[in-house]
Design a protein around this motif. Structure first.
Motif, PDB file in Angstrom:
ATOM      1  N   GLY A  61       0.799  -1.216   0.000  1.00  0.00           N
ATOM      2  CA  GLY A  61       0.000   0.000   0.000  1.00  0.00           C
ATOM      3  C   GLY A  61       0.829   1.262   0.000  1.00  0.00           C
ATOM      4  O   GLY A  61       2.048   1.244  -0.223  1.00  0.00           O
ATOM      5  N   LEU A  62       0.167   2.360   0.285  1.00  0.00           N
ATOM      6  CA  LEU A  62       0.821   3.668   0.311  1.00  0.00           C
ATOM      7  C   LEU A  62       1.773   3.791   1.494  1.00  0.00           C
ATOM      8  O   LEU A  62       2.842   4.403   1.393  1.00  0.00           O
ATOM      9  N   ALA A  63       1.387   3.222   2.638  1.00  0.00           N
ATOM     10  CA  ALA A  63       2.211   3.306   3.843  1.00  0.00           C
ATOM     11  C   ALA A  63       1.822   2.172   4.776  1.00  0.00           C
ATOM     12  O   ALA A  63       0.754   1.577   4.661  1.00  0.00           O
ATOM     13  N   ASP A  64       2.729   1.881   5.704  1.00  0.00           N
ATOM     14  CA  ASP A  64       2.486   0.819   6.680  1.00  0.00           C
ATOM     15  C   ASP A  64       3.035   1.281   8.020  1.00  0.00           C
ATOM     16  O   ASP A  64       4.124   1.861   8.094  1.00  0.00           O
ATOM     17  N   ALA A  65       2.273   1.030   9.084  1.00  0.00           N
ATOM     18  CA  ALA A  65       2.712   1.374  10.438  1.00  0.00           C
ATOM     19  C   ALA A  65       3.096   0.096  11.166  1.00  0.00           C
ATOM     20  O   ALA A  65       2.336  -0.878  11.189  1.00  0.00           O
ATOM     21  N   PHE A  66       4.296   0.089  11.761  1.00  0.00           N
ATOM     22  CA  PHE A  66       4.818  -1.056  12.501  1.00  0.00           C
ATOM     23  C   PHE A  66       5.020  -0.670  13.964  1.00  0.00           C
ATOM     24  O   PHE A  66       5.526   0.408  14.267  1.00  0.00           O
ATOM     25  N   SER A  67       4.656  -1.565  14.858  1.00  0.00           N
ATOM     26  CA  SER A  67       4.824  -1.336  16.293  1.00  0.00           C
ATOM     27  C   SER A  67       6.169  -1.878  16.762  1.00  0.00           C
ATOM     28  O   SER A  67       6.675  -2.870  16.234  1.00  0.00           O
ATOM     29  N   LEU A  68       6.727  -1.231  17.782  1.00  0.00           N
ATOM     30  CA  LEU A  68       7.992  -1.678  18.381  1.00  0.00           C
ATOM     31  C   LEU A  68       7.798  -2.032  19.849  1.00  0.00           C
ATOM     32  O   LEU A  68       8.717  -1.943  20.652  1.00  0.00           O
ATOM     33  N   ASN A  69       6.587  -2.436  20.196  1.00  0.00           N
ATOM     34  CA  ASN A  69       6.272  -2.863  21.555  1.00  0.00           C
ATOM     35  C   ASN A  69       7.146  -4.050  21.959  1.00  0.00           C
ATOM     36  O   ASN A  69       7.661  -4.779  21.113  1.00  0.00           O
ATOM     37  N   GLY A  70       7.284  -4.267  23.259  1.00  0.00           N
ATOM     38  CA  GLY A  70       8.221  -5.240  23.822  1.00  0.00           C
ATOM     39  C   GLY A  70       8.409  -6.557  23.096  1.00  0.00           C
ATOM     40  O   GLY A  70       9.515  -6.883  22.665  1.00  0.00           O
ATOM     41  N   PRO A  71       7.351  -7.376  22.919  1.00  0.00           N
ATOM     42  CA  PRO A  71       7.569  -8.712  22.351  1.00  0.00           C
ATOM     43  C   PRO A  71       7.507  -8.785  20.833  1.00  0.00           C
ATOM     44  O   PRO A  71       7.540  -9.876  20.274  1.00  0.00           O
ATOM     45  N   LYS A  72       7.447  -7.657  20.142  1.00  0.00           N
ATOM     46  CA  LYS A  72       7.354  -7.690  18.683  1.00  0.00           C
ATOM     47  C   LYS A  72       8.669  -8.211  18.080  1.00  0.00           C
ATOM     48  O   LYS A  72       9.721  -8.169  18.714  1.00  0.00           O
ATOM     49  N   PRO A  73       8.627  -8.696  16.833  1.00  0.00           N
ATOM     50  CA  PRO A  73       9.852  -9.218  16.200  1.00  0.00           C
ATOM     51  C   PRO A  73      11.005  -8.220  16.181  1.00  0.00           C
ATOM     52  O   PRO A  73      12.164  -8.605  16.272  1.00  0.00           O
ATOM     53  N   VAL A  74      10.695  -6.941  16.019  1.00  0.00           N
ATOM     54  CA  VAL A  74      11.673  -5.875  16.208  1.00  0.00           C
ATOM     55  C   VAL A  74      11.139  -4.999  17.336  1.00  0.00           C
ATOM     56  O   VAL A  74      10.025  -4.486  17.250  1.00  0.00           O
ATOM     57  N   SER A  75      11.917  -4.834  18.395  1.00  0.00           N
ATOM     58  CA  SER A  75      11.408  -4.152  19.581  1.00  0.00           C
ATOM     59  C   SER A  75      12.309  -2.997  19.993  1.00  0.00           C
ATOM     60  O   SER A  75      13.530  -3.106  19.982  1.00  0.00           O
ATOM     61  N   GLY A 112      11.135  -1.562  22.882  1.00  0.00           N
ATOM     62  CA  GLY A 112      10.495  -1.428  24.179  1.00  0.00           C
ATOM     63  C   GLY A 112       9.123  -0.809  24.024  1.00  0.00           C
ATOM     64  O   GLY A 112       8.134  -1.253  24.597  1.00  0.00           O
ATOM     65  N   GLU A 113       9.048   0.246  23.208  1.00  0.00           N
ATOM     66  CA  GLU A 113       7.787   0.916  22.898  1.00  0.00           C
ATOM     67  C   GLU A 113       8.042   1.823  21.716  1.00  0.00           C
ATOM     68  O   GLU A 113       9.176   2.123  21.365  1.00  0.00           O
ATOM     69  N   GLY A 114       6.968   2.256  21.074  1.00  0.00           N
ATOM     70  CA  GLY A 114       7.110   3.148  19.932  1.00  0.00           C
ATOM     71  C   GLY A 114       6.683   2.471  18.643  1.00  0.00           C
ATOM     72  O   GLY A 114       6.201   1.337  18.634  1.00  0.00           O
ATOM     73  N   SER A 115       6.861   3.199  17.534  1.00  0.00           N
ATOM     74  CA  SER A 115       6.454   2.669  16.241  1.00  0.00           C
ATOM     75  C   SER A 115       7.130   3.469  15.139  1.00  0.00           C
ATOM     76  O   SER A 115       7.771   4.485  15.386  1.00  0.00           O
ATOM     77  N   PHE A 116       6.985   2.988  13.909  1.00  0.00           N
ATOM     78  CA  PHE A 116       7.500   3.735  12.764  1.00  0.00           C
ATOM     79  C   PHE A 116       6.575   3.528  11.576  1.00  0.00           C
ATOM     80  O   PHE A 116       5.800   2.568  11.528  1.00  0.00           O
ATOM     81  N   VAL A 117       6.646   4.437  10.627  1.00  0.00           N
ATOM     82  CA  VAL A 117       5.849   4.369   9.408  1.00  0.00           C
ATOM     83  C   VAL A 117       6.781   4.136   8.232  1.00  0.00           C
ATOM     84  O   VAL A 117       7.823   4.787   8.115  1.00  0.00           O
ATOM     85  N   LEU A 118       6.403   3.186   7.384  1.00  0.00           N
ATOM     86  CA  LEU A 118       7.181   2.866   6.187  1.00  0.00           C
ATOM     87  C   LEU A 118       6.424   3.350   4.964  1.00  0.00           C
ATOM     88  O   LEU A 118       5.265   2.994   4.755  1.00  0.00           O
ATOM     89  N   THR A 119       7.051   4.197   4.163  1.00  0.00           N
ATOM     90  CA  THR A 119       6.425   4.698   2.941  1.00  0.00           C
ATOM     91  C   THR A 119       7.500   5.134   1.964  1.00  0.00           C
ATOM     92  O   THR A 119       8.620   5.475   2.374  1.00  0.00           O
ATOM     93  N   ASP A 120       7.169   5.114   0.692  1.00  0.00           N
ATOM     94  CA  ASP A 120       8.080   5.691  -0.308  1.00  0.00           C
ATOM     95  C   ASP A 120       7.416   6.887  -0.995  1.00  0.00           C
ATOM     96  O   ASP A 120       7.853   7.320  -2.067  1.00  0.00           O
ATOM     97  N   ILE A 159       8.816   8.723  18.235  1.00  0.00           N
ATOM     98  CA  ILE A 159       9.399   7.692  19.075  1.00  0.00           C
ATOM     99  C   ILE A 159      10.577   8.275  19.852  1.00  0.00           C
ATOM    100  O   ILE A 159      11.235   9.231  19.401  1.00  0.00           O
ATOM    101  N   HIS A 160      10.857   7.710  21.030  1.00  0.00           N
ATOM    102  CA  HIS A 160      12.035   8.142  21.774  1.00  0.00           C
ATOM    103  C   HIS A 160      13.287   7.713  21.014  1.00  0.00           C
ATOM    104  O   HIS A 160      13.366   6.577  20.516  1.00  0.00           O
ATOM    105  N   PRO A 161      14.308   8.568  20.898  1.00  0.00           N
ATOM    106  CA  PRO A 161      15.507   8.222  20.134  1.00  0.00           C
ATOM    107  C   PRO A 161      16.190   6.929  20.597  1.00  0.00           C
ATOM    108  O   PRO A 161      16.714   6.174  19.776  1.00  0.00           O
ATOM    109  N   LEU A 162      16.192   6.667  21.909  1.00  0.00           N
ATOM    110  CA  LEU A 162      16.816   5.441  22.398  1.00  0.00           C
ATOM    111  C   LEU A 162      16.064   4.215  21.900  1.00  0.00           C
ATOM    112  O   LEU A 162      16.680   3.223  21.474  1.00  0.00           O
ATOM    113  N   ALA A 163      14.731   4.272  21.923  1.00  0.00           N
ATOM    114  CA  ALA A 163      13.935   3.152  21.421  1.00  0.00           C
ATOM    115  C   ALA A 163      14.188   2.942  19.930  1.00  0.00           C
ATOM    116  O   ALA A 163      14.305   1.804  19.458  1.00  0.00           O
TER     117      ALA A 163
END
Length: 274
Positions: A44-58, A60-68, A110-114
């Protein structure tokens, strides 16, 4: 719309294209997942991924958006990184440039450390997913042989990220033993990561959609049209689902074996639990 259309995504991508809509993906748990070789986040146009604790990429908390898409990226900046970064990256003359100082009045970054923690894991994601795939294959094989549990294999071409493994509970195979009693027996054996889905349930069962007025005092007469029983298939699936994490380290295989043993014991002793 971008990407090869196949039988997983063809419905949504075709619908979006034919109706001139933007397709937005929710990749919450799907880091590295793919279908027919095409990665989640590229349909799609964009995708939002979570970085919560047990996710495949973590992180600790936070998220990112993938788009071109540049315009989508600039809009994300106005929500998350207004002022300095937005002023540096949104070009002058762009319709959103006038909002760079205040954005939308939000700061959702997102927090820079996360972000740094998550970014460091990307180079190891393939190894993580390979480990999860191995343990998931073991769990599917072993749990699928235990009366009371039904585990489905993945459709051809689907490569999941294995955030978790879900099983359908079959009370008819255990004399009508309730899932609550079965789950309690698992917890009593120390298999505490076996979980009943909570927030991941049919939306019509959530108070936000049944009684929204308390959260929106400016709209006291707001009513929801969603009621219990409106989606019987989804509600039945939720009521009979149990899940557990899929770990990825080599030494985690022994942990998976213990969880299988707990499930087998609860199943074998189901008459005592009735």
């Amino acid at each position: 719309m971008r990407g090869r259309e196949d039988h997983l995504s063809v419905g949504l991508t075709t619908l979006a294209r034919d109706r001139d809509l933007d397709l937005l993906e929710d990749g919450s748990h799907a880091h590295g997942a793919s279908h027919s070789g095409q990665k989640a986040g590229t349909f799609g146009l964009a995708d939002a991924f979570s970085l919560n604790g047990p996710k495949p990429v973590s992180g600790g908390e936070g998220s990112f958006v993938l788009t071109d898409d540049d315009d989508t990226f600039y809009r994300v900046l106005t929500f998350a990184h207004y002022n300095k970064r937005a002023r540096n990256e949104i070009p002058e003359g762009h319709p959103l440039s006038r909002y760079t100082v205040t954005g939308a009045g939000l700061k959702l970054r997102i927090h820079p450390l996360a972000a740094a923690l998550a970014h460091d894991q990307l180079s190891r994601l393939d190894a993580y997913l390979a480990g999860r795939e191995e343990i998931a294959a073991y769990l599917i094989r072993e749990l699928g042989q235990i009366p009371g549990l039904e585990v489905s294999s993945m459709p051809e071409g689907v490569k999941p990220s294995w955030y978790a493994l879900t099983a359908t509970y079959r009370p008819d195979q255990l004399g009508g033993l309730s899932l609550d009693r079965f789950h309690a027996a698992l917890v009593a054996e120390g298999a505490t990561e076996f979980d009943r889905p909570g927030s991941t349930r049919p939306r019509n069962q959530l108070s936000l959609y049944q009684h929204p007025a308390h959260l929106f005092p400016g709209y006291p007469n707001i009513r929801s049209r969603y009621r219990e029983g409106d989606f019987p298939v989804a509600e039945k699936a939720h009521a009979h689902t149990i899940k557990l994490p899929v770990w990825h380290r080599e030494q985690d295989l022994s942990l998976a074996e213990q969880y299988v043993s707990a499930a087998r014991k609860a199943s074998e002793h189901h008459k005592e639990l009735l």
